[in-house]
Design a protein around this motif. Sequence first.
Motif, PDB file in Angstrom:
ATOM      1  N   VAL A 170       0.869  -1.183   0.000  1.00  0.00           N
ATOM      2  CA  VAL A 170       0.000   0.000   0.000  1.00  0.00           C
ATOM      3  C   VAL A 170       0.904   1.231   0.000  1.00  0.00           C
ATOM      4  O   VAL A 170       1.758   1.386   0.881  1.00  0.00           O
ATOM      5  CB  VAL A 170      -0.919   0.031   1.238  1.00  0.00           C
ATOM      6  CG1 VAL A 170      -1.807   1.277   1.212  1.00  0.00           C
ATOM      7  CG2 VAL A 170      -1.768  -1.229   1.325  1.00  0.00           C
ATOM      8  N   ARG A 171       0.727   2.098  -0.992  1.00  0.00           N
ATOM      9  CA  ARG A 171       1.576   3.294  -1.094  1.00  0.00           C
ATOM     10  C   ARG A 171       0.911   4.331  -2.001  1.00  0.00           C
ATOM     11  O   ARG A 171      -0.092   4.039  -2.673  1.00  0.00           O
ATOM     12  CB  ARG A 171       2.947   2.931  -1.678  1.00  0.00           C
ATOM     13  CG  ARG A 171       2.859   2.445  -3.115  1.00  0.00           C
ATOM     14  CD  ARG A 171       4.212   2.236  -3.749  1.00  0.00           C
ATOM     15  NE  ARG A 171       4.084   1.689  -5.110  1.00  0.00           N
ATOM     16  CZ  ARG A 171       5.108   1.463  -5.907  1.00  0.00           C
ATOM     17  NH1 ARG A 171       6.343   1.739  -5.511  1.00  0.00           N
ATOM     18  NH2 ARG A 171       4.909   0.965  -7.123  1.00  0.00           N
ATOM     19  N   ILE A 172       1.485   5.539  -2.030  1.00  0.00           N
ATOM     20  CA  ILE A 172       1.104   6.527  -3.037  1.00  0.00           C
ATOM     21  C   ILE A 172       1.767   6.098  -4.340  1.00  0.00           C
ATOM     22  O   ILE A 172       2.991   5.974  -4.411  1.00  0.00           O
ATOM     23  CB  ILE A 172       1.565   7.947  -2.649  1.00  0.00           C
ATOM     24  CG1 ILE A 172       0.882   8.396  -1.347  1.00  0.00           C
ATOM     25  CG2 ILE A 172       1.288   8.934  -3.774  1.00  0.00           C
ATOM     26  CD1 ILE A 172      -0.616   8.556  -1.445  1.00  0.00           C
ATOM     27  N   GLN A 212      -2.450   3.476  -3.779  1.00  0.00           N
ATOM     28  CA  GLN A 212      -2.657   2.290  -4.606  1.00  0.00           C
ATOM     29  C   GLN A 212      -2.306   1.043  -3.797  1.00  0.00           C
ATOM     30  O   GLN A 212      -1.317   1.017  -3.055  1.00  0.00           O
ATOM     31  CB  GLN A 212      -1.755   2.358  -5.848  1.00  0.00           C
ATOM     32  CG  GLN A 212      -1.720   1.105  -6.708  1.00  0.00           C
ATOM     33  CD  GLN A 212      -2.967   0.952  -7.573  1.00  0.00           C
ATOM     34  OE1 GLN A 212      -3.627   1.957  -7.882  1.00  0.00           O
ATOM     35  NE2 GLN A 212      -3.283  -0.258  -7.953  1.00  0.00           N
ATOM     36  N   THR A 213      -3.123   0.017  -3.920  1.00  0.00           N
ATOM     37  CA  THR A 213      -2.821  -1.287  -3.331  1.00  0.00           C
ATOM     38  C   THR A 213      -2.479  -2.249  -4.454  1.00  0.00           C
ATOM     39  O   THR A 213      -3.231  -2.349  -5.434  1.00  0.00           O
ATOM     40  CB  THR A 213      -4.012  -1.834  -2.527  1.00  0.00           C
ATOM     41  OG1 THR A 213      -4.326  -0.915  -1.473  1.00  0.00           O
ATOM     42  CG2 THR A 213      -3.688  -3.192  -1.923  1.00  0.00           C
ATOM     43  N   SER A 214      -1.345  -2.917  -4.348  1.00  0.00           N
ATOM     44  CA  SER A 214      -0.930  -3.858  -5.387  1.00  0.00           C
ATOM     45  C   SER A 214      -0.433  -5.148  -4.747  1.00  0.00           C
ATOM     46  O   SER A 214      -0.061  -5.184  -3.572  1.00  0.00           O
ATOM     47  CB  SER A 214       0.138  -3.237  -6.288  1.00  0.00           C
ATOM     48  OG  SER A 214       1.151  -2.628  -5.537  1.00  0.00           O
ATOM     49  N   PHE A 215      -0.414  -6.206  -5.540  1.00  0.00           N
ATOM     50  CA  PHE A 215      -0.117  -7.536  -5.031  1.00  0.00           C
ATOM     51  C   PHE A 215       0.923  -8.236  -5.900  1.00  0.00           C
ATOM     52  O   PHE A 215       0.949  -8.055  -7.125  1.00  0.00           O
ATOM     53  CB  PHE A 215      -1.390  -8.397  -4.993  1.00  0.00           C
ATOM     54  CG  PHE A 215      -2.489  -7.822  -4.143  1.00  0.00           C
ATOM     55  CD1 PHE A 215      -2.624  -8.186  -2.817  1.00  0.00           C
ATOM     56  CD2 PHE A 215      -3.383  -6.897  -4.674  1.00  0.00           C
ATOM     57  CE1 PHE A 215      -3.639  -7.651  -2.026  1.00  0.00           C
ATOM     58  CE2 PHE A 215      -4.403  -6.352  -3.898  1.00  0.00           C
ATOM     59  CZ  PHE A 215      -4.526  -6.732  -2.565  1.00  0.00           C
ATOM     60  N   ALA A 216       1.763  -9.035  -5.257  1.00  0.00           N
ATOM     61  CA  ALA A 216       2.730  -9.872  -5.967  1.00  0.00           C
ATOM     62  C   ALA A 216       2.796 -11.221  -5.255  1.00  0.00           C
ATOM     63  O   ALA A 216       2.680 -11.296  -4.027  1.00  0.00           O
ATOM     64  CB  ALA A 216       4.115  -9.225  -6.009  1.00  0.00           C
ATOM     65  N   ARG A 236       1.590 -11.195   3.965  1.00  0.00           N
ATOM     66  CA  ARG A 236       2.277 -10.040   4.563  1.00  0.00           C
ATOM     67  C   ARG A 236       1.828  -8.754   3.885  1.00  0.00           C
ATOM     68  O   ARG A 236       1.633  -8.714   2.672  1.00  0.00           O
ATOM     69  CB  ARG A 236       3.795 -10.190   4.442  1.00  0.00           C
ATOM     70  CG  ARG A 236       4.564  -9.147   5.263  1.00  0.00           C
ATOM     71  CD  ARG A 236       6.065  -9.396   5.230  1.00  0.00           C
ATOM     72  NE  ARG A 236       6.367 -10.733   5.731  1.00  0.00           N
ATOM     73  CZ  ARG A 236       7.347 -11.499   5.273  1.00  0.00           C
ATOM     74  NH1 ARG A 236       8.125 -11.069   4.304  1.00  0.00           N
ATOM     75  NH2 ARG A 236       7.546 -12.694   5.775  1.00  0.00           N
ATOM     76  N   SER A 237       1.697  -7.700   4.690  1.00  0.00           N
ATOM     77  CA  SER A 237       1.345  -6.373   4.179  1.00  0.00           C
ATOM     78  C   SER A 237       2.499  -5.407   4.413  1.00  0.00           C
ATOM     79  O   SER A 237       3.087  -5.381   5.496  1.00  0.00           O
ATOM     80  CB  SER A 237       0.096  -5.830   4.887  1.00  0.00           C
ATOM     81  OG  SER A 237      -1.057  -6.523   4.461  1.00  0.00           O
ATOM     82  N   TYR A 238       2.789  -4.608   3.393  1.00  0.00           N
ATOM     83  CA  TYR A 238       3.829  -3.582   3.453  1.00  0.00           C
ATOM     84  C   TYR A 238       3.110  -2.247   3.218  1.00  0.00           C
ATOM     85  O   TYR A 238       2.602  -2.008   2.118  1.00  0.00           O
ATOM     86  CB  TYR A 238       4.875  -3.789   2.365  1.00  0.00           C
ATOM     87  CG  TYR A 238       5.528  -5.159   2.341  1.00  0.00           C
ATOM     88  CD1 TYR A 238       6.873  -5.328   2.685  1.00  0.00           C
ATOM     89  CD2 TYR A 238       4.809  -6.294   1.943  1.00  0.00           C
ATOM     90  CE1 TYR A 238       7.476  -6.584   2.644  1.00  0.00           C
ATOM     91  CE2 TYR A 238       5.399  -7.552   1.900  1.00  0.00           C
ATOM     92  CZ  TYR A 238       6.730  -7.687   2.250  1.00  0.00           C
ATOM     93  OH  TYR A 238       7.330  -8.931   2.208  1.00  0.00           O
ATOM     94  N   VAL A 239       3.057  -1.416   4.222  1.00  0.00           N
ATOM     95  CA  VAL A 239       2.328  -0.142   4.108  1.00  0.00           C
ATOM     96  C   VAL A 239       3.333   1.007   4.143  1.00  0.00           C
ATOM     97  O   VAL A 239       4.083   1.161   5.106  1.00  0.00           O
ATOM     98  CB  VAL A 239       1.291   0.012   5.249  1.00  0.00           C
ATOM     99  CG1 VAL A 239       0.532   1.328   5.090  1.00  0.00           C
ATOM    100  CG2 VAL A 239       0.325  -1.170   5.270  1.00  0.00           C
TER     101      VAL A 239
END
Length: 386
Positions: free
Chosen positions: A214-216, A226-230, A335-338
């Motif tokens: 989750v980041r700008i 924007q939220t993105s996934f890998a 895992r979430s990286y904010v």
Amino acid sequence: MGRVFDHHVRSCDVANIEPSEAIAQLQTTLSSIETVLDLPKLRAEVAALEEQAAAPDLWNDQEAAQKVTSRLSTVQGLLRRVGGLRQRVDDLSVMFELAEAEGDADALAEAETELVDLTRVVSEQEALTLLSGEYDLREALVTVRAEAGGVDAADWTEMLMRMYLRWCERHGYPTEVYEISYAEEAGIKSATFAVKTPYAYGTLSVEQGTHRLVRISPFDNQGRRQTSFAGVEVLPVVEQTDHIEIPESEMRIDVFRSSGPGGQSVNTTDSAVRITHVPSGIVVSCQNEKSQIQNRAAALRVLQARLLAKRREEERAKMAALKGETSGSWGNQMRSYVLHPYQMVKDLRTEVEVGNPDAVLDGDLDAFIEAGIRWRKQQENAAAAS
């Protein structure tokens, strides 16, 4: 290696307790490690393997010889590592005693630094001792893939790849990138690389699953969040003893020119190789090597690893059906990286959380990996007890 340790002390706890108490906890943890590993049994195994390795006809059977020499090297390394930790723990008490007796501030600071470092290393060894799965000792094949999120997801996938390569670099683990598929605008669609060190699979397999960022968005001209996934896939490297044989008739092999970011050609010959396994539909490619033969061999290794994983998954599914299990895999979103509106990385399984995403993305993953190994062992023990 079936139990989870009750005694362990982390580096962050050391500053809050007396050195004598911290050393006592280290002694307890190290004794538990030595008990679980069964050092006398390992020494007896080394003696037997050394006898086999000295046999004049050892290399008449290449497969058996490689198995003997590989196991001998691994067990000798483990005994050296644990023996070295025992010596360091025993020396630590003396370091503190001498520093305090002589009132030497520099010597005391050196002893405190050694205590913090030794606490970290013993904790890592304790976690490694929990790795007792069939393939945990193997090297690893890691694949990162962009999932939902468009160009941000592709950029995030490249950030994840760098994170793991930096983690390997920090530990001195050799890596080899087999294939990178670049995205059109930025980042990568996917990449596969090998981590060439014992226990790489057992260690990194706890990283498998979906990672959420989750980041700008740097690609949004309105500066929106924007939220993105890998996704991260971790497979054990296939060994000759796995007997994954693939008939030529089941493979379609295509050759093409390697390409770099933006589609530019980085090779003037058709050296990149793509292998399609027709029965399963699995497709792998390798474009890292300059030789088509080398790329074909590397792609084949990745295909064999995927087929081995598929076979294991099918066996697990059969066992789950027999047991009446319906729950999904533990390793989906993990895992979430904010990065905005606050700074945090949180593991959704272990609840480990840190407030410095930059350090994590630069390869500072040990706390997450160690907690993941402990969490997985607890899950396995709970499942075995039910």
